[in-house]
Design an enzyme around this catalytic site. Structure first.
Site, mmCIF file in Angstrom:
data_model
loop_
_atom_site.group_PDB
_atom_site.id
_atom_site.type_symbol
_atom_site.label_atom_id
_atom_site.label_comp_id
_atom_site.label_asym_id
_atom_site.label_seq_id
_atom_site.Cartn_x
_atom_site.Cartn_y
_atom_site.Cartn_z
ATOM 1 N N ARG A 113 38.320 30.135 34.413
ATOM 2 C CA ARG A 113 38.500 28.763 34.140
ATOM 3 C C ARG A 113 37.571 27.898 34.089
ATOM 4 O O ARG A 113 36.208 28.369 34.466
ATOM 5 C CB ARG A 113 39.777 28.304 35.420
ATOM 6 N N GLU B 271 32.331 45.165 50.371
ATOM 7 C CA GLU B 271 30.804 45.077 49.921
ATOM 8 C C GLU B 271 29.713 44.899 50.975
ATOM 9 O O GLU B 271 29.911 44.294 51.958
ATOM 10 C CB GLU B 271 30.796 43.997 48.513
ATOM 11 N N LYS C 218 39.540 41.832 41.113
ATOM 12 C CA LYS C 218 38.067 42.094 41.321
ATOM 13 C C LYS C 218 37.477 43.658 41.472
ATOM 14 O O LYS C 218 36.628 43.766 40.783
ATOM 15 C CB LYS C 218 37.635 41.337 42.653
#
Length: 689
Positions: free
Chosen positions: A292, A200, A116
């Protein structure tokens, strides 16, 4: 197109892929663990190969066993479904090396988006909006804490290799940061084999909006509109819908184009989902890309009329995308509800057990049921506890919402704790009904969602009617077995020569026990309540009932007719009404003395699992709600806390232990009892002298 494919997954997604492949004339191979020998996906496939023991690490996560199964059966391609190996770059590389098509993006794209922190760096270059945060390589505690202070609390700690809510914690205060960081790392390491995290800014009152993207190897890339997945618990989705309510065409286009830019930045192929956080002011920020197919892809299929699994197969076979961006339709509104084996009133704790009854409303063009289980199957602790997905479509959002309510009301699940009643309340909650969607919706609607619901008075009488009917059916069966089907001695209709017969039962609901009396008069039954067995009944209510062809009871009370279904499982009585369900218990006479029995001070395992951390030791003083230990089960961590203040009298487990459901893990001696015990054991003044 392929001749044969292997599905490296289980549950409803494996069933879904098999059904699409069959429609396209493609043969399928299922793989299964010890726990899934008789699973639905195994029964549906043309062939099946056993790949290992029940734990996922010994079966569905074994890339070597899955590749061996593909070679053994001659499968040309492998569909990974979602979860397990679907976003594993090493598995995609192994497929490529073995000359087997991986039905998904290339390994390079999985690698780029799987980390990420690295993904966010790529998105910044591609011009995709990012949430302010720290995505660096320095993983020291002090650096991460300093970055959190720079960003400003609340912050979100998230595993860089994570997904599905695992390895993720919201932190509101500096004092809580390091404990949350430790828990995130531990959960991330267990789930993904990688304990790195990023930090974050936590956007307050956000919405979770994601874009379905598709790309092929010919340079084409499109977005198939958006889904709102804001309704979540434990960072896991519960309801999803498409399109996202309240977005303007300009917002929809901006997010779609940003998602396509993200896909192009990593050379993407196949189906993928780009997830955004949308702030209350309309700003949106890249969160992650799932490389996916998503669990919630059916809502996109419902509004577009497209089969995304078919698109996956065609793109993997080298075909171009079937449609260009301007050709993709969008009509109506779709909502998906995830039915889980879990107990919402116990913090959504996952549940296990045998599905004694599993019934869904019949499928139709506007109603779809995706499931990997059938009645008689067992929900085990080894895999995700999702039972099924209900997906509905309507011309408008409100039409779809009402259809979902009706579908949930027609669903019957008995044998394992489940969230159907919770979902019924959720889709009727004011915030959801009015599309005031945020990721905090469930927390905001706690009073509505968990309000105590009282069954109507006649519900107790319906239970008695069901008992009478069970007795009548048993008597008729015995009479037929004896060759005397018309014998009057087999009748159990309560007829007496001189006075009406009276029957009594005890039923319990949430701790309240009532004695129900029934008396036969002419062709009807009358019912009443009594406070004690020795008292006569006074206020009688006349009730007529008849048995419907499907076994349901049609009751008539004071001129009101209503349909009810009663399902018996041991002493439990599951009462299904037209607007929800209740679970009662039939209380036998000999059970009454034990009704108040309790196991005060004992902390037991709520399900089978593995102890991964013990926070206390014998002799420690604990406060109410203080964490005692952490149990890992069904891919999630569950913290068990002290039920009362006191002293830890015994600890019966250690980190790494596998424990069974109901095992006593910690014993706590209440504060008062502990003080008394200390006083009794202390030497007297005479003894000291």
């Amino acid at each position: 197109m392929f001749q044969k494919i292997l599905i490296a997954n289980r549950g409803e997604i494996a069933c879904r892929v098999i059904q699409t492949a069959r429609r396209l004339g493609i043969r399928t191979v299922a793989v299964y663990s010890d726990a899934d020998r008789t699973a639905r996906h195994v029964r549906l496939a043309d062939e099946a190969v056993h790949i290992g023991a029940a734990p996922a690490r010994d079966s569905y996560l074994r890339s070597d066993a899955i590749l061996a199964a593909a070679k053994r059966t001659g499968a040309e391609a492998i569909h990974p479904g979602y979860g397990f190996l679907s976003e594993n770059e090493q598995f995609a590389e192994a497929c490529r090396a073995a000359g087997i098509v991986f039905i998904g993006p290339p390994p390079e794209a999985i690698r780029a988006m799987g980390d990420k922190a690295h993904a966010k760096a790529l998105m910044a270059i591609a011009g995709v909006p990012l949430t302010p945060g720290y995505h660096g390589d320095d993983q020291r505690d002090e650096r991460l804490l300093a970055e959190a202070e720079r960003i400003g609390f609340p912050v979100l700690i998230k595993a860089t290799a994570g997904g599905g809510g695992k390895g993720m914690r919201r932190v509101d205060r500096r004092e809580d940061f390091l404990a949350a960081l430790t828990a995130c790392r531990r959960e991330a390491a267990a789930a993904f084999g990688d304990d790195r995290v990023l930090v974050e800014r936590y956007v307050l009152e956000p919405r979770h909006v994601e874009i379905q993207v598709f790309a092929d190897r010919h340079g084409n890339a499109v977005y198939l509109f958006e889904r709102d997945c804001s309704v979540q618990r434990r960072h896991q989705k519960v309801l999803e819908e498409a399109p996202a309510p309240g977005l303007s065409d300009a917002e929809r286009r901006a997010m779609g184009e940003a998602a396509v830019a993200a896909a192009r930045a990593v050379g993407y192929e196949g189906a993928g989902t780009v997830e955004f956080i949308r702030a209350p002011d309309g700003a949106f920020y890249f969160m992650e890309m799932n490389t996916r197919l998503q669990v919630e892809h059916p809502v996109t299929e419902m509004i577009t009329g497209l089969d995304l699994v078919e698109w996956q197969l065609r793109v993997a076979a080298g075909e171009p995308l079937p449609l260009a961006q301007e050709q993709i339709p969008c009509h109506g509104h779709a909502i998906e509800a995830r039915l889980y084996a879990e107990d919402p009133e116990k913090g959504f704790l996952p549940a296990t057990g045998k599905l004694a009854v599993l019934e869904f409303p019949p499928e139709a063009p506007d109603l779809r049921v995706d499931t990997g289980v059938t009645a008689g199957d067992t929900i085990t602790p080894y895999y995700d506890p999702m039972i099924a997905k209900l997906i509905v479509w309507g011309e408008t959002r409100e039409a779809a919402r009402r259809k979902l309510e009706a579908a949930l009301n027609a669903t019957r699940i008995v044998g394992v704790a489940n969230n159907v009643e919770f979902l019924l309340r959720l889709v009727a909650a004011p915030s959801f009904r009015d599309a005031r969607l945020t990721t905090a919706l469930i927390e905001r609607e706690q009073n509505w969602l968990f309000a105590t619901r009282t069954p109507p008075e006649w519900a107790w009488w319906a239970l008695a009617c069901a008992e009478l009917e069970r007795e009548a059916q048993a008597a008729r069966a015995q009479a037929v077995a004896r060759g005397e089907p018309h014998s009057p001695w087999a009748a159990v209709d309560g007829w007496r020569l001189n006075a009406p017969a009276e029957r009594r039962w005890r039923f319990r609901y949430r701790g309240e026990t009532r004695i129900v009396c029934a008396r036969r008069q002419a062709r009807t039954w009358s019912f009443a309540f009594v406070a004690d067995e020795s008292q006569p009944a006074e206020r009688w209510a006349e009730v007529r009932y008849q048995v419907e062809p499907d076994g349901a009871l049609l009751l008539e009370v004071d001129g009101l007719r209503t349909r009810v279904e009663v399902v018996v499982q041991g002493e439990q009585r599951h009462l299904f009404l037209t607007d929800g369900a209740f679970r009662f218990e039939a209380v036998a006479e000999e059970w009454r003395g034990g009704e108040a029995a309790a196991t005060e001070g004992q902390v037991t395992a709520p399900m089978p699992g593995r102890v991964i951390a013990v926070s206390v030791q014998t002799g420690d003083k604990v406060a109410v709600g203080q964490p005692l230990l952490t149990l890992e089960a069904m891919k999630m961590e569950h913290t068990l806390t002290a039920p009362a203040a006191g002293v830890v009298a015994a600890v019966h487990c250690a980190a790494g232990d596998q424990v069974s459901d109901g095992a006593v893990l910690v014993e706590i001696q209440a504060a008062e009892a502990s003080e008394q015990a200390n006083a009794a054991s202390a030497p007297s003044k005479e003894e000291e002298r």
